[in-house]
Design a protein around this motif. Sequence first.
Motif, PDB file in Angstrom:
ATOM      1  N   LEU A  97       0.813  -1.212   0.000  1.00 40.06           N
ATOM      2  CA  LEU A  97       0.000   0.000   0.000  1.00 40.06           C
ATOM      3  C   LEU A  97       0.849   1.266   0.000  1.00 40.06           C
ATOM      4  O   LEU A  97       0.553   2.220  -0.724  1.00 40.06           O
ATOM      5  CB  LEU A  97      -0.931  -0.009   1.219  1.00 40.06           C
ATOM      6  N   ALA A  98       1.898   1.301   0.826  1.00 35.98           N
ATOM      7  CA  ALA A  98       2.731   2.505   0.903  1.00 35.98           C
ATOM      8  C   ALA A  98       3.424   2.779  -0.425  1.00 35.98           C
ATOM      9  O   ALA A  98       3.522   3.925  -0.864  1.00 35.98           O
ATOM     10  CB  ALA A  98       3.748   2.368   2.029  1.00 35.98           C
ATOM     11  N   ALA A  99       3.912   1.730  -1.064  1.00 33.78           N
ATOM     12  CA  ALA A  99       4.567   1.897  -2.363  1.00 33.78           C
ATOM     13  C   ALA A  99       3.581   2.441  -3.394  1.00 33.78           C
ATOM     14  O   ALA A  99       3.904   3.357  -4.166  1.00 33.78           O
ATOM     15  CB  ALA A  99       5.146   0.572  -2.832  1.00 33.78           C
ATOM     16  N   ARG A 100       2.375   1.905  -3.422  1.00 31.50           N
ATOM     17  CA  ARG A 100       1.358   2.383  -4.366  1.00 31.50           C
ATOM     18  C   ARG A 100       1.058   3.864  -4.121  1.00 31.50           C
ATOM     19  O   ARG A 100       0.944   4.653  -5.058  1.00 31.50           O
ATOM     20  CB  ARG A 100       0.079   1.566  -4.221  1.00 31.50           C
ATOM     21  N   ASP A 101       0.900   4.228  -2.829  1.00 30.13           N
ATOM     22  CA  ASP A 101       0.584   5.614  -2.501  1.00 30.13           C
ATOM     23  C   ASP A 101       1.642   6.567  -3.031  1.00 30.13           C
ATOM     24  O   ASP A 101       1.336   7.683  -3.472  1.00 30.13           O
ATOM     25  CB  ASP A 101       0.472   5.783  -0.983  1.00 30.13           C
ATOM     26  N   LEU A 102       2.905   6.152  -2.963  1.00 29.92           N
ATOM     27  CA  LEU A 102       4.015   7.029  -3.358  1.00 29.92           C
ATOM     28  C   LEU A 102       4.378   6.888  -4.827  1.00 29.92           C
ATOM     29  O   LEU A 102       5.370   7.457  -5.285  1.00 29.92           O
ATOM     30  CB  LEU A 102       5.234   6.746  -2.482  1.00 29.92           C
ATOM     31  N   GLY A 103       3.586   6.111  -5.570  1.00 33.23           N
ATOM     32  CA  GLY A 103       3.782   6.014  -7.008  1.00 33.23           C
ATOM     33  C   GLY A 103       4.892   5.084  -7.440  1.00 33.23           C
ATOM     34  O   GLY A 103       5.328   5.131  -8.599  1.00 33.23           O
ATOM     35  N   VAL A 104       5.363   4.213  -6.544  1.00 22.72           N
ATOM     36  CA  VAL A 104       6.435   3.283  -6.899  1.00 22.72           C
ATOM     37  C   VAL A 104       5.850   2.130  -7.712  1.00 22.72           C
ATOM     38  O   VAL A 104       4.900   1.483  -7.272  1.00 22.72           O
ATOM     39  CB  VAL A 104       7.130   2.722  -5.638  1.00 22.72           C
ATOM     40  N   PRO A 105       6.384   1.836  -8.894  1.00 23.73           N
ATOM     41  CA  PRO A 105       5.873   0.702  -9.690  1.00 23.73           C
ATOM     42  C   PRO A 105       6.027  -0.614  -8.926  1.00 23.73           C
ATOM     43  O   PRO A 105       6.960  -0.780  -8.118  1.00 23.73           O
ATOM     44  CB  PRO A 105       6.756   0.716 -10.940  1.00 23.73           C
ATOM     45  N   LEU A 106       5.135  -1.565  -9.165  1.00 21.89           N
ATOM     46  CA  LEU A 106       5.193  -2.845  -8.466  1.00 21.89           C
ATOM     47  C   LEU A 106       6.188  -3.808  -9.099  1.00 21.89           C
ATOM     48  O   LEU A 106       6.637  -4.755  -8.448  1.00 21.89           O
ATOM     49  CB  LEU A 106       3.805  -3.487  -8.408  1.00 21.89           C
ATOM     50  N   ASP A 107       6.535  -3.596 -10.357  1.00 20.34           N
ATOM     51  CA  ASP A 107       7.575  -4.394 -10.995  1.00 20.34           C
ATOM     52  C   ASP A 107       8.927  -3.991 -10.398  1.00 20.34           C
ATOM     53  O   ASP A 107       9.245  -2.798 -10.295  1.00 20.34           O
ATOM     54  CB  ASP A 107       7.568  -4.155 -12.506  1.00 20.34           C
ATOM     55  N   ILE A 108       9.735  -4.980  -9.996  1.00 18.07           N
ATOM     56  CA  ILE A 108      10.975  -4.692  -9.283  1.00 18.07           C
ATOM     57  C   ILE A 108      11.946  -3.864 -10.120  1.00 18.07           C
ATOM     58  O   ILE A 108      12.535  -2.890  -9.637  1.00 18.07           O
ATOM     59  CB  ILE A 108      11.648  -6.000  -8.818  1.00 18.07           C
ATOM     60  N   LYS A 109      12.125  -4.196 -11.373  1.00 14.97           N
ATOM     61  CA  LYS A 109      13.052  -3.456 -12.219  1.00 14.97           C
ATOM     62  C   LYS A 109      12.591  -2.016 -12.402  1.00 14.97           C
ATOM     63  O   LYS A 109      13.397  -1.069 -12.315  1.00 14.97           O
ATOM     64  CB  LYS A 109      13.192  -4.144 -13.580  1.00 14.97           C
ATOM     65  N   GLU A 110      11.296  -1.836 -12.650  1.00 11.68           N
ATOM     66  CA  GLU A 110      10.753  -0.488 -12.818  1.00 11.68           C
ATOM     67  C   GLU A 110      10.830   0.293 -11.506  1.00 11.68           C
ATOM     68  O   GLU A 110      11.114   1.501 -11.510  1.00 11.68           O
ATOM     69  CB  GLU A 110       9.307  -0.566 -13.298  1.00 11.68           C
ATOM     70  N   ALA A 111      10.588  -0.399 -10.390  1.00 15.69           N
ATOM     71  CA  ALA A 111      10.658   0.261  -9.087  1.00 15.69           C
ATOM     72  C   ALA A 111      12.074   0.721  -8.787  1.00 15.69           C
ATOM     73  O   ALA A 111      12.281   1.831  -8.270  1.00 15.69           O
ATOM     74  CB  ALA A 111      10.171  -0.695  -7.996  1.00 15.69           C
ATOM     75  N   ALA A 112      13.053  -0.116  -9.108  1.00 17.65           N
ATOM     76  CA  ALA A 112      14.453   0.250  -8.870  1.00 17.65           C
ATOM     77  C   ALA A 112      14.839   1.480  -9.680  1.00 17.65           C
ATOM     78  O   ALA A 112      15.504   2.403  -9.172  1.00 17.65           O
ATOM     79  CB  ALA A 112      15.360  -0.925  -9.221  1.00 17.65           C
ATOM     80  N   ALA A 113      14.416   1.532 -10.935  1.00 16.53           N
ATOM     81  CA  ALA A 113      14.712   2.692 -11.783  1.00 16.53           C
ATOM     82  C   ALA A 113      14.015   3.943 -11.250  1.00 16.53           C
ATOM     83  O   ALA A 113      14.583   5.047 -11.266  1.00 16.53           O
ATOM     84  CB  ALA A 113      14.268   2.400 -13.214  1.00 16.53           C
ATOM     85  N   PHE A 114      12.793   3.800 -10.775  1.00 22.01           N
ATOM     86  CA  PHE A 114      12.034   4.916 -10.206  1.00 22.01           C
ATOM     87  C   PHE A 114      12.763   5.485  -8.993  1.00 22.01           C
ATOM     88  O   PHE A 114      12.933   6.709  -8.863  1.00 22.01           O
ATOM     89  CB  PHE A 114      10.632   4.449  -9.812  1.00 22.01           C
ATOM     90  N   LEU A 115      13.206   4.612  -8.083  1.00 16.61           N
ATOM     91  CA  LEU A 115      13.864   5.059  -6.858  1.00 16.61           C
ATOM     92  C   LEU A 115      15.214   5.704  -7.142  1.00 16.61           C
ATOM     93  O   LEU A 115      15.615   6.659  -6.463  1.00 16.61           O
ATOM     94  CB  LEU A 115      14.032   3.886  -5.898  1.00 16.61           C
ATOM     95  N   ALA A 116      15.922   5.204  -8.146  1.00 12.26           N
ATOM     96  CA  ALA A 116      17.234   5.761  -8.490  1.00 12.26           C
ATOM     97  C   ALA A 116      17.122   7.198  -8.988  1.00 12.26           C
ATOM     98  O   ALA A 116      18.063   7.987  -8.849  1.00 12.26           O
ATOM     99  CB  ALA A 116      17.916   4.893  -9.535  1.00 12.26           C
ATOM    100  N   ALA A 117      15.953   7.548  -9.551  1.00 10.52           N
ATOM    101  CA  ALA A 117      15.767   8.882 -10.119  1.00 10.52           C
ATOM    102  C   ALA A 117      14.825   9.759  -9.295  1.00 10.52           C
ATOM    103  O   ALA A 117      14.596  10.912  -9.648  1.00 10.52           O
ATOM    104  CB  ALA A 117      15.221   8.757 -11.545  1.00 10.52           C
ATOM    105  N   ALA A 118      14.282   9.220  -8.197  1.00  6.02           N
ATOM    106  CA  ALA A 118      13.253   9.931  -7.429  1.00  6.02           C
ATOM    107  C   ALA A 118      13.823  11.117  -6.664  1.00  6.02           C
ATOM    108  O   ALA A 118      15.032  11.231  -6.441  1.00  6.02           O
ATOM    109  CB  ALA A 118      12.568   8.969  -6.466  1.00  6.02           C
TER     110      ALA A 118
END
Length: 308
Positions: A97-118
């Motif tokens: 739920l927290a990840a969804r709220d903050l817009g983090v993708p649920l796919d691990i690779k996409e989530a990692a790329a999102f966090l690296a640029a957030a």
Amino acid sequence: MPRSLLLLNRGSGGNERGLQAEQVCETVVAAFLEKGREIDTRIVEPGKLDAALKDAVKAKPESLIIAGGDGSVSAAARHLGGTGLPLGILPMGTFNLAARDLGVPLDIKEAAAFLAAAEVHAIDVLDAAGHACLCTTILGFYPEFANTFERRDHGGRWWKKTLKLITSLPRTFSESRPIRLTWSGDGAEGQARTKFSAFVPGRYQATTGIVPARTDFTSGKMTAYVGRQRHAAAALRGMLDYIFGRQEANPELTMFQASNLELHAGKKKRLSVMIDGEILRLPLPIKLTIQPKHLHVLTTAEKLAPAE
């Protein structure tokens, strides 16, 4: 410049969906390197997350990425709140739920790329009797029901689990006893016989969907949703109203906002409470307090924009 740090909770539900801890770490390292950043990784065994978080705060990395479910995220928020150390969420739980709220993708690779640029942004945290709540604090029949359900069905796909929860709800709701809930604080006072109540930092968006989505991350307010439904049919109607974004019009739902509350439950001395997926037995009264912009998180300004 200090590196970022990834703590991966090996006991999270995502590990039972085929996510291999070592491969997840490699994916995150690659995503950060692609953005010209470095990150250290550590796989944490079940039961050792709190100790690892304490060590991480002392080490003062550039940011801390927690890979786990909402319970792991809540634990991380408790340790990082007020420190200024940014928290990133890599979703490896069931509902995330927290990840969804903050817009983090649920796919691990996409989530990692999102966090690296957030970017780093500050958000409110709900202090629930000393526990950090980023998503929701729930009272009533659901914590005990979910505790039994989780022991039998840990991990798995969130949508399968949601369907099982919905189909099991009528009987469980009918058999549960209501709580004589009273609340006071910040100008909000009242009472109700309730089988389900939720307290949310910010508020839920009135949008269609099975998984709740929050908004108003920096409002300095919590929203209380106190259900007065007595029978299973009314509870199902309330759930359908929520799924179709009509919850605020439900006549059997009391809604109000406050920055702090004190909850009592008749003569009860303790109450089962779910805080971001973790079930606890808390002594009464239960104090809920919003901590404005208490936690720094990795996300984007767009994801934190208030819903219209």
